[in-house]
Design an enzyme around this catalytic site. Structure first.
Site, PDB file in Angstrom:
ATOM      1  CD  GLU A 146      -8.700  11.706   9.455  1.00  0.00           C
ATOM      2  OE1 GLU A 146      -8.905  10.835   9.206  1.00  0.00           O
ATOM      3  OE2 GLU A 146      -7.649  11.963   9.573  1.00  0.00           O
ATOM      4  CG  HIS A 190      -2.637  15.695   6.288  1.00  0.00           C
ATOM      5  ND1 HIS A 190      -3.295  15.618   5.130  1.00  0.00           N
ATOM      6  CD2 HIS A 190      -3.228  14.431   6.631  1.00  0.00           C
ATOM      7  CE1 HIS A 190      -3.204  13.846   5.074  1.00  0.00           C
ATOM      8  NE2 HIS A 190      -2.841  13.388   6.040  1.00  0.00           N
ATOM      9  CG  ASN A 192      -0.374  13.066   4.074  1.00  0.00           C
ATOM     10  OD1 ASN A 192       0.069  13.493   2.868  1.00  0.00           O
ATOM     11  ND2 ASN A 192      -1.531  12.183   3.112  1.00  0.00           N
ATOM     12  N   GLY A 233       1.244  -1.331   0.037  1.00  0.00           N
ATOM     13  CA  GLY A 233      -0.249  -0.197  -0.307  1.00  0.00           C
ATOM     14  C   GLY A 233       1.174   1.429  -0.196  1.00  0.00           C
ATOM     15  CB  CYS A 259      -1.477  11.468   8.745  1.00  0.00           C
ATOM     16  SG  CYS A 259      -3.229  10.852   8.125  1.00  0.00           S
TER      17      CYS A 259
END
Lengths: 344, 344, 344, 344
Positions: C202, C242, C322, C12, C150
């Site tokens: 989140e 981010h 991130n 990933g 993150c």
């Protein structure tokens, strides 16, 4: 008298555009929506991830989705619009035609079969008559008509307009929008600040379909155009609208004025979804552009510009809305042609 | 012995890349930066809107910017890199050459002048010798060498690799990054969710420069290549990296294997900024892509892929980093060639 | 002596970053990669869709991928880095810890469990000692340590720096990059010319994890910080980095100078991946920006700017990469802490 | 009886939207367009870089642009819409009002002046009566009315709806589209794959304008609302539509149901451009989104969603089309209010 219509594969990107175009359509009454087995039995609102920037029509939102299966489709549907994945289309569409349904399909299967009309009504409406051969050979009561791939549709009207000069060779490079791959076809990580010079099978589709579309039907067979077509296809970070750079090499001499005049005077049809003019040619050298021009003629027009003479022909750019003129609108227009010509 | 160097037009996008490449360069010592009169007299840090994703080198940040004027440039500079706007370059560069400076320029003025070498060192280093003609005819103590336009540089190494098969015709469609237009060249409202099929003068530059670059120098003159080149240029929403679709028609038969082999074995040079190999050919059909591949060879390599045979040649895609290989790095590399060949 | 390491979920987006960071790492030797059963048995090159803008390290490319299963992982691995989907992590990580492996995990499962250290080494290295409680209570020979989400990691170092002023309330609004959702997490049709004001779970993660991270470990328990945290999370069309808008309400008076000084002087650690300084504070009001600043400190620094005083505290913006500081680098740094503190 | 209208600053982004809205407007007849001296004397078509995705209305395209100067504007214009740069507006608007013109202005100058009504008709139509004070104090025959900044307009209707619960504190974070900065306000190199956490003066505008808009007019003075407003403003890569994250702290207890009900039932007005309902509240947690929802109510509605309770109030997201509801449409609506209330 209204024609009752259904959509096969109604939840995807093209399916949603079909709903948007058919719901207010004067000739067709949308009465059936199908989708995958997982969605069947639920209200459309709950299973479609609606992503068009206008609300779902209320009447459609509450319709119960059916399975994409001849047994689950009412008998009294006059016309089915198909935006099925091509592997499903390949299996289901012939079954439906055999069962007597008339299918106007956007799916890529069977587009180059000799007895399946592949039509852009303003360009080759006459090819529709190959349906007689189709019924004869396949023993169908129904009928299967196809519209071409979105990237093919974008350029073919301009090519048809120029073919009186004798097209011998075509080079085309495409800058295609992400909606052409469906809602989850292109991930954001693949395309932000990027371009992808490959769309599987797309170049081959353009090269074959263009020759079939520009071909001549002799009453029995469609004789493909013999132009040499070379396509290069790219995905870029635009939402809607395929832009294409085209070079055409012609047998006869051609100037940019000739080319512009031929495009501007290319005849449209008197069908509900046909724009007039079919092709809008810009004077501004930096047009057409996807975001600014994709909605010309309600998304059904082709726009062109940037004409330049080359050593043996002309080059230009053209653009069309890939999910309207290039897909859903193309199928609807074929439906209108089927109606006009008495096939419904 | 180090070569002292200056940058003309140091605050723009290409000027910033020049700083990034020259500051750590083993052969060149960056001692002078010039910019517009408005910026002159100020520390570089205060007048450059630094937009590279690494900090300004500290020693550069504090340098006082000078005017772009022969009177304001120290006499003991060995080499000037120019990234001036072409109208300024057209006026100032000849003045500087007359005053004895050697100028390696990225500006578009004078690229096609018969006595100005237009070089990609790995492709046509020999063209540099036209400087003798230049000095003789113009009576200069200095010298002016040019690198091509970013979109031309991207494709020419691959064309040079294929020219042993006898290139007769080239079609090229570009998907160019916004940095090629400078920091304020393309507004966000023009390009988000969009593409622009027009970059003023770019197609003409590509068509002319490619023929000059691929031409042969006979000791007096550069005899341009006679290939027929047709370019179509587009701006797309990518930051860096020009992607190009190329079709090459050759005199001799050519397969995709031939083409890949010719590209892979095309020789690089033993210069500091030359990558080895010069051209990286991908097996994956969907590469090269701007965001993933623009930094190959520290931004100095050309990458290629998507090879397909056509009726009379091959088609493929190629990519290079437009502000490194296509601009700042190209000028630096020409500086390295000037040094190697004894012009400094 | 080198520590042998493996990666769970190596194909990933975070797994690829782990490879990029671990392959050249001086303390860890990467010897094992796991992925889903479908990928197991194949060379990494063939099953990972590598999407980092630098080539796959050659030695890694040829490694055979294993199943994510204790039985398929060699016994002599000292440290496993986990970037498993949280449902898989929830099942497999405890099995591995029970089997004696030490796991440094980026997966979101178990982050708020009382006996699982959730650490950002520069902020709360001392929390690692809760591993003694973990081993005691769970009877594990191995150990499980987590890094935060993150978006939490991005702001917590700045909050830790300001907590000497007594943080009472935090409002934070995030502008998160698409890579945070993995390679296929956000489709291009969802995000081009758009923003999505919702990332499932989140906001809750940020609110809980921040309080745990800023809490005090008393030898037995981590006593969570009592600040009131309110988060609002958005996805925007950026690839990496981010950006967050933060308002902090403090018990004691605080000026922008106080806040900047506290951030600048906040101590980093002497670990391989820790940047120095940990927090870079910009003077320019329009920084930090994702594309320009995400690679500060090799992607491991937090950058801040835009400080303004409010009626009861300060507001500012902060940014971190991130998938480096916010994910893969966070896990690697926790590995370095485990090594320094003798847990390996 | 039709009201004759003109546009000051007709070539910019807001000027173009004004044309799009006024040309088909039933109450106003657009008869005059002004622009900078450089554009004056030319047909509108030649000096406006038209960038709306619908053609320029034909009648407008041929109108000759005038100078933005009282001497060059016909006397019989009933109403002038102003989208001038604020430095020009500051100078020219008072001159025009003194000369007897009624001006509905989108320019940021004078918005917080005590005797200048700053109105969102559905929210504070009553403030318009401060025009009596304005005429009295300034001795004007004309009148100057302002609409707020685009980012302020987006949130204020939702705040007005919640103010019955006693708003004490507001935190707001904005994700603003590039069109808010005008056609060349944000370069593509600044914003692709990026976000900018700073828009000069925007936070201060939001903080002040919100308090004025939510204030009470007592017949002589507008008493500003005493809520504490803290704004953080960001530019992101979207074309149109400002998205905002809002936290509201209220004196009285409030649930998400209360908040949704208050927004849904907040009354609109019976003006041509007022949508009904004014505020659309989504159930879906991931809405509103700029690309999907900016055209709600023809771009004049505010959409909201993502409601969550916090420790002392609620948080939610809201969105409006920044160049329609947030600028051109806001000025047009103020024009409709001026007409309804007898000021024309």
């Amino acid at each position: 008298m209204t024609v009752t219509a259904g959509i096969l594969g109604a939840t995807g990107a093209v399916g949603q555009r079909l709903i948007q175009l058919l719901e207010p359509h004067p000739d067709f009454e949308l009465v059936t929506l199908t989708a995958s087995d997982a969605s069947a039995g639920h209200p459309y609102r709950d299973v479609a991830k609606w992503r068009i920037d206008a609300p779902i029509p209320e009447t459609i939102a509450e319709m119960t989705v059916r399975r994409t299966d001849p047994d689950d489709i009412p008998d009294d549907i006059d016309l089915l619009f198909s935006s099925l994945p091509s592997d499903v289309g390949k299996r289901v569409e012939p079954e439906l035609c055999e069962a007597g349904y008339v299918v106007s399909s956007n799916s890529s299967n069977d587009r180059t079969a000799p007895d399946v009309p592949l039509t852009i009504p303003e360009v080759n409406a006459g090819h529709l008559d190959v349906l007689e051969v189709q019924r004869e050979e396949r023993g169908w009561d129904g009928a299967l008509v196809k519209n071409p791939n979105c990237s093919t549709i974008t350029m073919v009207p301009t090519l048809a307009a120029l073919d009186s000069f004798g097209i011998e060779q075509i080079h085309v490079s495409t800058l295609q929008a992400v909606s052409g791959a469906g809602y989850s076809g292109v991930s954001s990580m693949e395309i932000i600040d990027n371009a992808i010079p490959h769309i599987g099978g797309e170049e081959q589709k353009m090269e074959a379909e263009a020759c079939k579309l520009l071909g001549a039907f002799d009453g029995r067979e469609i004789n493909w155009h013999e132009a040499d077509v070379a396509a290069s296809c790219n995905r870029i970070p635009t939402i809607d609208g395929h832009l294409e750079n085209v070079w055409v090499e012609t047998r006869d001499e051609i100037t940019t004025e000739d080319a512009a005049a031929a495009m501007r005077s290319y005849e449209s049809l008197d069908l509900h979804s046909s724009p007039d003019p079919l092709i809008h040619v810009f004077e501004e050298p930096d047009r057409p552009q996807p975001r600014l021009d994709r909605l010309h003629g309600n998304g059904m027009a082709v726009t062109a510009g940037g004409l330049r003479e080359t050593s043996n022909g002309v080059q230009y750019n053209c653009l069309a809305h890939n999910t309207i003129r290039g897909a859903a609108g193309a199928s609807v227009l074929n439906g209108e042609l089927l109606l006009r010509d008495g096939w419904l």
